[in-house]
Design an enzyme around this catalytic site. Sequence first.
Site: not given
Length: 657
Positions: A376-377
Amino acid sequence: MKKNYLKALCLGALLAGSAGLSAQQAYELTLDTKKVGAEIKPTMYGLFFEDINFAADGGLYAEMVKNRSFDFPQNLMGWYTFGKVAISKENAPFANNPNYVILSNSGHGHKYTGIENEGFRGMGFKANADYRFSVWAKKVNAAGNQKIRINLLDDKNNIIANKDLEITSNDWKKYEIKIAPNKTVDKGRLRIFLASEGSVALEHVSLFPTDTYKGRENGLRADLAQALADLNPGVFRFPGGCIVEGTDLETRYDWKKSVGQVENRPLNENRWHYTFTHRFFPDYFQSYGLGFYEFFLLSEDIGAEPLPVLNCGLACQYQNDDEHAHVPVDGLECYIQDALDLIEFANGPVTSTWGKLRAEMGHPEPFNLKYVGIGNEQWGSEYVDRLPPFIKAIREKYPEIKIIGSSGPSADGKQFDYLWPEMKRLKVDLVDEHYYKEPKWFLDNAARYDGYDRKGPAVFAGEYAAHDHPTGKQNNFNSALAEAAFMTGLERNADIVHMCTYAPLFAHYDGWQWNPDLIWFDNLRVVKTPNYYVQQIYAKNTGTNVLKLLQGKTPLTGQDGLYASAVWDKNESCYIVKVVNTATSAKEVQITLTGLKKNTALSLGECIMMQDNDLKKFNTLDEPSLIAPKKTTASLEGHVLKLKAQSQSFNIYKIKR
């Protein structure tokens, strides 16, 4: 008389001077129709879904019963009990949800046994609408048929619907009835009485409106899903966001647990319930009722490309400094297999293991998945070390799948500068950029992508929103106008920016943790924010190709508060011009369409404006349309579009050939 004459001369000169000044301030632009630019991807504008702010259970997922299988850590959280109620696991019907309740006679004629569910900040009932009550149940040591009584209650404990249900079998069986309340209530409850002498066991107690999106039984809340469809999205990213990572890997979103029989999908702890102590919700869990199958279905229903994001062996790096919290690089086999199996679930033939499950769930045709995000991040060498084996495995088995990598949690800085070259080296197809910044940043960065390297991966602006901190990060017109201005730069650079999605998507008025958010709702109503309408205008007017719209030799990227972009739509045979004026005064703009033959006839089509002199204004439950698009006007003289961009406005003009 002479004095009045002189005064008139002075006034005339002043007006003439003002007119000259006004003429000097007219902005003259050229729109080159001959050189059609880069193709705009159909995925350009889309949606990002994360289960934050009660976006899934209690939100988009239409189930109204909280803790329907009694498997919260506190087994009766969300429930009130009276009389003789017990929790049991013996001979449970669903291995992954082992708890159920037994309702037994209290032993006294005037003491009643039953349970009552509070829902998600109450239950919203609409008068005379049908609701589907279902339960898995059986008789317990009882000779004859047993009975339960289902009541729907209003917020003052009055019964607004009442129906009995007979339990006829000694074995677990699903029972279902429809029940309709006689009044509209926004914070109602569900009550179940034991209405016979014997004992009954209840599991997976469920209440859905029958009017779900597309009428599906395990369906979505119709008004919220329709709000997504109305955005005309090209891509739908799911299931997050930070829930992909989990605060620890045990609580990451595991897609395999979210498919199969709904009743047997295990409960998962939502990492957002304890992330913010000032907005703390210890009853926030994921039933997985809204799982990957439902996400794929929704993508198909709204015409968006599905974009699932998978865990790469890293727990949330914000919350885990210890390397031992993550999966070592040499231990990623099952995570890599999860990614391969997901692609098979989405695209595989019905003869494959996961394609067979998809078919059994009701969709034998493939979902035609084209994109997958890995991580994701994520950031740092931890991510860069773990990504290559995923890329290798996916490229070898599914070379047609486009892989999306991360540029970290911010739009700039050390991690961003480190990750972009690494993503190029690893040859991912797109790089996911995130930016939550103040409105001024968005205004100042409208030219952000003008100088990006066109030889590397494309850009996916996967999470962004303007955060107006002085107003508590309201979804006000200030934030929306800044985003509209910034998006002219996304549009102008559509050759390198292939996707963009505002984040987060949903927020429950009584259960939010993070703001701003695109769509707000309570149990019965929906509020589309000014930001929503900006996204909608862009998505419904995407066009097929970029056009050059210039003042002299440069685009409008904030000169005197003006921003502009233009596209050609070959399907509608029209030019679409977007103009944003962030200044406090109106601007006269003249756009000459060049490259057309003299006899080419043009006509002015739809003209839309969003405008308000109060940048702090925002939409509310009671006034949901304070800031919304409305019709505006312009003039078309031959091949020249003349318009007046009102102060603090976002405008769109269609010119038809």
